[in-house]
Design a protein around this motif. Structure first.
Motif, PDB file in Angstrom:
ATOM      1  N   TRP A 129     -58.081 -47.944-127.662  1.00  0.00           N
ATOM      2  CA  TRP A 129     -57.335 -46.948-128.439  1.00  0.00           C
ATOM      3  C   TRP A 129     -56.379 -46.161-127.558  1.00  0.00           C
ATOM      4  CZ3 TRP A 129     -58.822 -47.582-133.423  1.00  0.00           C
ATOM      5  CH2 TRP A 129     -60.075 -48.170-133.637  1.00  0.00           C
ATOM      6  N   GLU A 139     -52.692 -52.392-131.636  1.00  0.00           N
ATOM      7  CA  GLU A 139     -52.838 -52.461-133.091  1.00  0.00           C
ATOM      8  C   GLU A 139     -52.926 -53.912-133.561  1.00  0.00           C
ATOM      9  OE1 GLU A 139     -50.707 -50.731-137.147  1.00  0.00           O
ATOM     10  OE2 GLU A 139     -49.875 -50.270-135.168  1.00  0.00           O
ATOM     11  N   VAL A 192     -56.317 -41.604-133.225  1.00  0.00           N
ATOM     12  CA  VAL A 192     -55.499 -42.775-133.546  1.00  0.00           C
ATOM     13  C   VAL A 192     -55.627 -43.119-135.022  1.00  0.00           C
ATOM     14  CG1 VAL A 192     -55.274 -45.273-133.192  1.00  0.00           C
ATOM     15  CG2 VAL A 192     -55.506 -43.748-131.220  1.00  0.00           C
ATOM     16  N   ARG A 250     -52.439 -46.295-128.042  1.00  0.00           N
ATOM     17  CA  ARG A 250     -52.014 -45.680-129.300  1.00  0.00           C
ATOM     18  C   ARG A 250     -52.167 -44.173-129.258  1.00  0.00           C
ATOM     19  NH1 ARG A 250     -55.294 -49.485-133.357  1.00  0.00           N
ATOM     20  NH2 ARG A 250     -56.543 -49.745-131.458  1.00  0.00           N
ATOM     21  N   GLN A 260     -48.986 -41.637-129.461  1.00  0.00           N
ATOM     22  CA  GLN A 260     -48.981 -40.566-130.454  1.00  0.00           C
ATOM     23  C   GLN A 260     -48.812 -39.204-129.781  1.00  0.00           C
ATOM     24  OE1 GLN A 260     -52.168 -38.581-133.566  1.00  0.00           O
ATOM     25  NE2 GLN A 260     -52.336 -40.767-133.194  1.00  0.00           N
ATOM     26  N   ALA A 310     -48.976 -49.783-127.479  1.00  0.00           N
ATOM     27  CA  ALA A 310     -49.602 -49.332-128.730  1.00  0.00           C
ATOM     28  C   ALA A 310     -49.504 -50.419-129.794  1.00  0.00           C
ATOM     29  CB  ALA A 310     -48.940 -48.047-129.217  1.00  0.00           C
ATOM     30  N   ASP A 311     -48.352 -51.068-129.875  1.00  0.00           N
ATOM     31  CA  ASP A 311     -48.190 -52.161-130.836  1.00  0.00           C
ATOM     32  C   ASP A 311     -49.147 -53.313-130.525  1.00  0.00           C
ATOM     33  OD1 ASP A 311     -46.231 -50.775-132.177  1.00  0.00           O
ATOM     34  OD2 ASP A 311     -44.554 -51.861-131.261  1.00  0.00           O
TER      35      ASP A 311
END
Length: 213
Positions: free
Chosen positions: A103, A170, A20, A106, A110, A166-167
């Motif tokens: 994590w 983060e 990540v 994300r 990815q 994922a957003d």
């Protein structure tokens, strides 16, 4: 937990975070071992048979924990929204149970855009049988819509869920506030159900054509 399983889990956790932070293609197996506190710099090869095995193990870890809650929810489903919730809520519930910072979302987001992991995911349908059944049920409930539209919207579901999660991951890492995973599961389920049943617009020149190959 056996010592070998502890070492294996440490490698998975380290790899997930490093991928990540730096990107799957920019992290060496040696770096994964060092970050996991493993003095054997060939530990990834020893435990997973190499990079592809490590990536497969990370994806398997993600998919395997979703299977049982998805099956239990899907068995009680009697609507399109229930189907969607069966697909989405186990993801957000699982993220809610992981130690912070997380994590997972994300990494999976990815992985869905990386050539090696994308190919692995396509070959791992057998490890997520309930997800396949849910998507088939969704498609059946939408048989009044053009097939190419349904197929395209069904493909969007997973991308929307993982991108949104994922957003959230983060943002939580940056702001230090705990993500509201359960509320996110409800919101995403409602939104995706709306997307699936939205009206279909076509320009006259495109009749009979889909936007997907």
């Amino acid at each position: 937990m056996a010592k070998s399983e502890v070492a294996r889990t440490a490698l998975l956790d380290a790899a997930e975070r490093l991928f990540v932070q730096s990107g799957i293609s920019h992290v060496s197996d040696r770096k994964v071992a060092e970050t996991a506190g493993n003095t054997n710099h060939s530990a990834v090869g020893y435990y997973f048979g190499g990079r592809e095995g490590l990536l497969r193990a990370l994806l398997t870890r993600h998919l395997s924990v979703l299977e049982e809650p998805r099956r239990a929810m899907f068995e009680r489903s009697d609507s399109l929204l229930d189907d969607v919730r069966s697909l989405v809520v186990p993801v957000t519930d699982t993220l809610a149970e992981l130690p912070r910072p997380t994590w997972r979302a994300r990494f999976v987001s990815q992985a869905m855009h990386h050539p090696v992991t994308t190919a692995l995911l396509y070959g791992m349908a057998a490890q997520a049988p309930t997800a396949t059944l849910i998507i088939r049920s969704v498609v059946t409930r939408l048989d009044h819509l053009p097939r190419d539209i349904v197929r395209g919207r069904a493909m969007l579901m997973t991308h929307i869920v993982m991108s949104a999660c994922a957003d959230m991951e983060e943002l939580a890492e940056r702001d230090g506030k705990p993500p509201r995973w359960h509320a996110a599961g409800d919101f995403l389920s409602d939104s995706i159900a709306g997307l699936l049943t939205a009206p279909v617009s076509r320009r006259p020149a495109e009749d009979g054509e889909g936007f997907l190959p």
